[in-house]
Design a protein around this motif. Structure first.
Motif, short mmCIF file in Angstrom:
data_model
loop_
_atom_site.label_atom_id
_atom_site.label_comp_id
_atom_site.label_asym_id
_atom_site.label_seq_id
_atom_site.Cartn_x
_atom_site.Cartn_y
_atom_site.Cartn_z
N GLU A 96 -3.31 2.66 15.40
CA GLU A 96 -3.41 2.73 13.95
C GLU A 96 -4.63 1.96 13.46
OE1 GLU A 96 -0.03 0.89 12.10
OE2 GLU A 96 -0.50 -1.10 12.87
N THR A 97 -4.95 2.20 12.19
CA THR A 97 -6.01 1.47 11.52
C THR A 97 -5.44 0.82 10.26
OG1 THR A 97 -7.77 2.93 12.32
CG2 THR A 97 -8.23 1.68 10.32
N VAL A 98 -5.76 -0.45 10.07
CA VAL A 98 -5.33 -1.18 8.88
C VAL A 98 -6.56 -1.67 8.14
CG1 VAL A 98 -3.98 -3.11 7.98
CG2 VAL A 98 -3.21 -1.90 10.04
N ARG A 99 -6.60 -1.42 6.85
CA ARG A 99 -7.69 -1.93 6.01
C ARG A 99 -7.20 -3.12 5.21
NH1 ARG A 99 -10.08 1.76 1.85
NH2 ARG A 99 -7.98 2.62 1.70
N CYS A 100 -7.99 -4.18 5.19
CA CYS A 100 -7.77 -5.29 4.26
C CYS A 100 -8.84 -5.17 3.18
CB CYS A 100 -7.86 -6.64 4.96
SG CYS A 100 -7.69 -8.04 3.81
N VAL A 101 -8.40 -4.99 1.95
CA VAL A 101 -9.33 -4.82 0.83
C VAL A 101 -9.14 -6.00 -0.12
CG1 VAL A 101 -10.13 -3.28 -0.99
CG2 VAL A 101 -9.05 -2.32 1.06
N VAL A 102 -10.24 -6.68 -0.44
CA VAL A 102 -10.20 -7.86 -1.30
C VAL A 102 -11.10 -7.60 -2.51
CG1 VAL A 102 -10.45 -10.36 -1.42
CG2 VAL A 102 -10.02 -9.27 0.78
N ASN A 103 -10.54 -7.76 -3.71
CA ASN A 103 -11.31 -7.66 -4.95
C ASN A 103 -11.75 -9.07 -5.34
OD1 ASN A 103 -12.42 -7.20 -7.44
ND2 ASN A 103 -10.53 -6.46 -8.41
N PRO A 125 -5.35 5.64 1.67
CA PRO A 125 -5.27 6.68 2.68
C PRO A 125 -3.91 6.75 3.37
CG PRO A 125 -6.33 4.77 3.60
CD PRO A 125 -6.00 4.43 2.17
N GLY A 126 -2.99 5.88 3.00
CA GLY A 126 -1.71 5.87 3.68
C GLY A 126 -0.65 5.14 2.89
N SER A 127 -0.37 3.89 3.28
CA SER A 127 0.68 3.13 2.62
C SER A 127 0.29 1.67 2.55
CB SER A 127 2.01 3.27 3.38
OG SER A 127 1.86 2.85 4.72
N VAL A 128 0.88 0.97 1.56
CA VAL A 128 0.64 -0.45 1.38
C VAL A 128 1.53 -1.23 2.34
CG1 VAL A 128 0.81 -2.39 -0.21
CG2 VAL A 128 -0.07 -0.20 -1.01
N LEU A 129 0.91 -2.05 3.17
CA LEU A 129 1.66 -2.87 4.10
C LEU A 129 2.05 -4.20 3.46
CD1 LEU A 129 2.61 -2.77 7.07
CD2 LEU A 129 0.44 -3.87 7.70
N LEU A 130 1.10 -4.82 2.74
CA LEU A 130 1.33 -6.11 2.10
C LEU A 130 0.26 -6.33 1.05
CD1 LEU A 130 3.08 -8.74 2.16
CD2 LEU A 130 1.40 -9.66 3.79
N ALA A 131 0.63 -6.98 -0.06
CA ALA A 131 -0.33 -7.33 -1.10
C ALA A 131 -0.18 -8.80 -1.43
CB ALA A 131 -0.11 -6.48 -2.35
N SER A 132 -1.28 -9.41 -1.86
CA SER A 132 -1.25 -10.84 -2.19
C SER A 132 -0.67 -11.10 -3.57
CB SER A 132 -2.65 -11.43 -2.09
OG SER A 132 -3.51 -10.90 -3.09
N SER A 133 -0.45 -10.05 -4.36
CA SER A 133 0.05 -10.20 -5.72
C SER A 133 0.99 -9.05 -6.06
CB SER A 133 -1.12 -10.22 -6.72
OG SER A 133 -0.67 -10.10 -8.05
N THR A 134 1.99 -9.33 -6.88
CA THR A 134 2.90 -8.27 -7.33
C THR A 134 2.24 -7.36 -8.35
OG1 THR A 134 3.78 -9.75 -9.04
CG2 THR A 134 4.94 -9.69 -6.93
N HIS A 135 1.05 -7.75 -8.82
CA HIS A 135 0.34 -6.94 -9.81
C HIS A 135 -0.46 -5.80 -9.18
CE1 HIS A 135 1.54 -9.68 -12.95
NE2 HIS A 135 1.00 -10.71 -12.30
N VAL A 136 -0.48 -5.75 -7.86
CA VAL A 136 -1.14 -4.63 -7.18
C VAL A 136 -0.26 -3.40 -7.33
CG1 VAL A 136 -1.89 -3.74 -4.94
CG2 VAL A 136 -2.35 -6.13 -5.56
N LYS A 137 -0.82 -2.30 -7.83
CA LYS A 137 -0.08 -1.08 -8.08
C LYS A 137 -0.66 0.06 -7.26
CE LYS A 137 2.36 -3.26 -11.18
NZ LYS A 137 3.75 -3.69 -10.85
N ALA A 138 0.21 0.76 -6.54
CA ALA A 138 -0.25 1.84 -5.66
C ALA A 138 0.32 3.17 -6.12
CB ALA A 138 0.17 1.56 -4.23
N THR A 190 -7.40 -10.52 -5.68
CA THR A 190 -6.24 -10.09 -4.91
C THR A 190 -6.69 -9.32 -3.68
OG1 THR A 190 -6.00 -8.08 -6.23
CG2 THR A 190 -4.70 -9.97 -6.91
N ALA A 191 -5.76 -9.20 -2.74
CA ALA A 191 -6.03 -8.48 -1.49
C ALA A 191 -4.83 -7.61 -1.16
CB ALA A 191 -6.32 -9.44 -0.35
N VAL A 192 -5.10 -6.58 -0.37
CA VAL A 192 -4.03 -5.68 0.05
C VAL A 192 -4.31 -5.22 1.48
CG1 VAL A 192 -5.17 -3.60 -0.88
CG2 VAL A 192 -2.67 -3.64 -0.61
N TRP A 193 -3.24 -5.05 2.26
CA TRP A 193 -3.34 -4.41 3.58
C TRP A 193 -2.86 -2.98 3.44
CZ3 TRP A 193 -0.69 -8.55 7.24
CH2 TRP A 193 -1.55 -9.65 7.38
N LEU A 194 -3.68 -2.04 3.86
CA LEU A 194 -3.36 -0.62 3.78
C LEU A 194 -3.37 0.00 5.18
CD1 LEU A 194 -5.70 0.30 0.78
CD2 LEU A 194 -3.22 -0.04 0.68
#
Length: 536
Positions: free
Chosen positions: A487-494, A505-518, A529-533
């Motif tokens: 698999e491939t996991v992206r960590c995206v940080v704003n 491209p898939g699903s949210v694995l974990l987010a650093s904030s509850t305000h992240v909306k997918a 904030t950051a998210v693992w996808l």
């Protein structure tokens, strides 16, 4: 005592190269847990808290110096390298920590300090009394004169040379109570061989090597070409005569050969050099297993700085075939919540930074209390102990604020010591009960909960920690894409100031904030904030 052949973990985990992806938790022993009420953390206290580290999900713990010490620099001025300071217990207590940790699947790494001793060390005491002794040759002495032998400066402020009572000069690149050893004397190397084997025979899994870029100095004691002015990321050419001498690499080859006698053990070096290419050389296949990359620890909060810190480290260590040892916090640097802006802003950034570091291939080192989101504590001047503060006349705040004891519960003493104990060795802010482990374990949105979830997911998704990583930036968005076998996991940080939409491209694995909306197509990522996808 364990023999080398008995060194595999009781858990049965395959020992091969465990250190390449291990999450290591740094325990500042004096501040972790006090078992006997004297206000000082100790080995029995650490032993009682090992289940917490297992619950958190780390793989190993590194213990800051536990040796008898002169007390001038937080334990880094050592009197006896093959003993335990009575404040912390005894050798049997350390062996009990190692045994209990092993039962929990945790490895134990000790701190070792080869650049200097305490001025109370028996060698130095003999050297003071007899300039012609064999012990005197184990340090750097210069004959009496009106001026120091050269322009070298102490990292703690002021000249790196002090006088003995008989007028000689001796070298100390840190505090005067920390005379530098002369590694050109074979007796020094031989004694450290004995020290390594002493602790390896007791089952430890390796060593963090203090000032690993030091040890050897210019043989002619020539002036440094520039005044003491370390660059942003570490020491550079302005200190060419005091650090990073070529002979030092032979020491690590020697130490590596000793570790190779004890399967499943490792060395990680503190190498504070500006040039990461030089840092990586300490982790060549026949030298230390790891050397810290401090770029992220010393970078400002910006996409350019973090992208460069990640990519430069991946490139430099990749060229020598070594994993990167990532660091966001330690006992020498202000807490990351405070470095990143303090308060809610700094906390949001620290949460995002944690997800980014834990997504990177290699071995992340966590500093005790960072998983709680502790800020830099304000320590009153009269309570400070750090020689940096005192030697600079208060111009430099020192490191006490990141060494304040851990808050375990929300009682008046935050559970660091038993009831009725003496005052802690550094004062604990009253508001720290709000950061307590007991309180955060009950809070699904706490920093501690985020770390625990991230560590569990990291263990479950091999792309995180051991995948092949690529780094991309677009505006204020940093993306690290880690690809494993399955698999491939992206960590995206704003890292900007406004919400951005990033492709999903898939699903949210974990987010650093509850305000992240997918949504099915995009993820709305707020600032800091950051998210693992996971990519489908």
């Amino acid at each position: 005592m364990r023999t080398p052949a008995e060194h595999s973990l009781a858990s049965g985990q395959a020992p091969a190269d465990w250190w390449r992806t291990a999450v290591v938790y740094q325990v500042y022993l004096r501040s972790f847990a006090d078992s006997n009420g004297d206000g000082i953390g100790d080995l029995a206290g650490l032993r009682s808290r090992l289940p917490y580290l297992s619950w958190l999900g780390v793989d190993a713990l590194w213990i800051n110096p536990h040796y008898p010490s002169g007390g001038a620099d937080g334990g880094y001025d050592i009197v006896d390298y093959r003993a335990v300071d009575p404040d912390y217990g005894d050798v049997a207590d350390l062996e009990a920590v190692v045994a209990d940790a092993r039962q929990l699947g945790l490895r134990v790494i000790l701190d070792v300090v080869p650049n200097h001793t305490s001025d109370r060390h028996p060698w130095f005491q003999t050297a003071l009394a007899d300039p012609d002794s064999a012990e005197a040759a184990r340090y750097h002495f210069a004959p009496p004169s009106d001026e120091p032998p050269n322009n070298w400066q102490s990292l703690f402020g002021g000249p790196a040379w002090s006088r003995t009572p008989d007028g000689r000069w001796y070298l100390h690149l840190f505090a005067p109570e920390q005379p530098d050893l002369n590694w050109r004397d074979p007796a020094v190397a031989a004694d450290f061989d004995r020290t390594l084997r002493f602790w390896l025979d007791r089952g430890v899994s390796g060593f963090r090597v203090d000032v690993a870029y030091g040890l050897f100095k210019d043989a002619e004691l020539r002036d440094n070409p520039g005044s003491y002015s370390p660059t942003l990321f570490g020491h550079g050419p302005e200190q060419a005569m005091t650090w990073n001498q070529p002979e030092v690499h032979d020491v690590w080859r020697r130490w590596r050969s000793i570790c190779d006698e004890y399967p499943d053990t490792m060395l990680v070096g503190e190498v504070c050099l500006a040039d990461l290419e030089q840092v990586a050389l300490y982790s060549r296949p026949d030298e230390m297993h790891q050397s810290f990359s401090f770029r992220l620890l010393k970078s400002r909060w910006s996409v350019e700085a973090f992208a460069d810190g990640v990519q430069t480290a991946l490139d430099a260590f990749g060229r020598v075939g070594a994993p990167v040892s990532w660091v966001l916090g330690n006992h020498d640097k202000d807490r990351q919540v405070s470095r990143f802006g303090g308060g809610a802003l700094g906390t949001s950034r620290a949460r995002a930074a944690a997800l980014m570091m834990l997504a990177l291939p290699g071995s992340p080192y966590l500093y005790a209390g960072d998983e709680l989101g502790l800020p830099q504590a304000v320590v009153p001047d009269e309570a400070k102990l750090d020689p940096i503060f005192w030697r600079s006349g208060g111009a430099r705040a020192g490191r006490d604020g990141c060494r304040v004891p851990m808050p375990w519960n929300d009682s008046a003493g935050v559970g660091f010591s038993p009831d009725g104990a003496a005052q802690p060795w550094l004062p604990i802010p009253a508001e720290w009960e709000g950061f307590a482990v007991s309180r955060q374990t009950r809070d699904g949105g706490s920093m501690l909960t985020l770390y625990r979830r991230a560590l569990a997911l990291r263990a479950a998704h091999p792309a995180l920690g051991s995948g092949d990583a690529t780094v991309e930036t677009q505006g204020d968005v940093l993306t690290v894409r880690s690809t494993g076998d399955d698999e491939t996991v992206r960590c995206v940080v704003n890292m900007g100031t406004g919400t951005v939409l990033v492709p999903n491209p898939g699903s949210v694995l974990l987010a650093s904030s509850t305000h992240v909306k997918a949504s099915a197509a995009t993820v709305a990522l707020p600032p800091d904030t950051a998210v693992w996808l996971v990519e489908d």
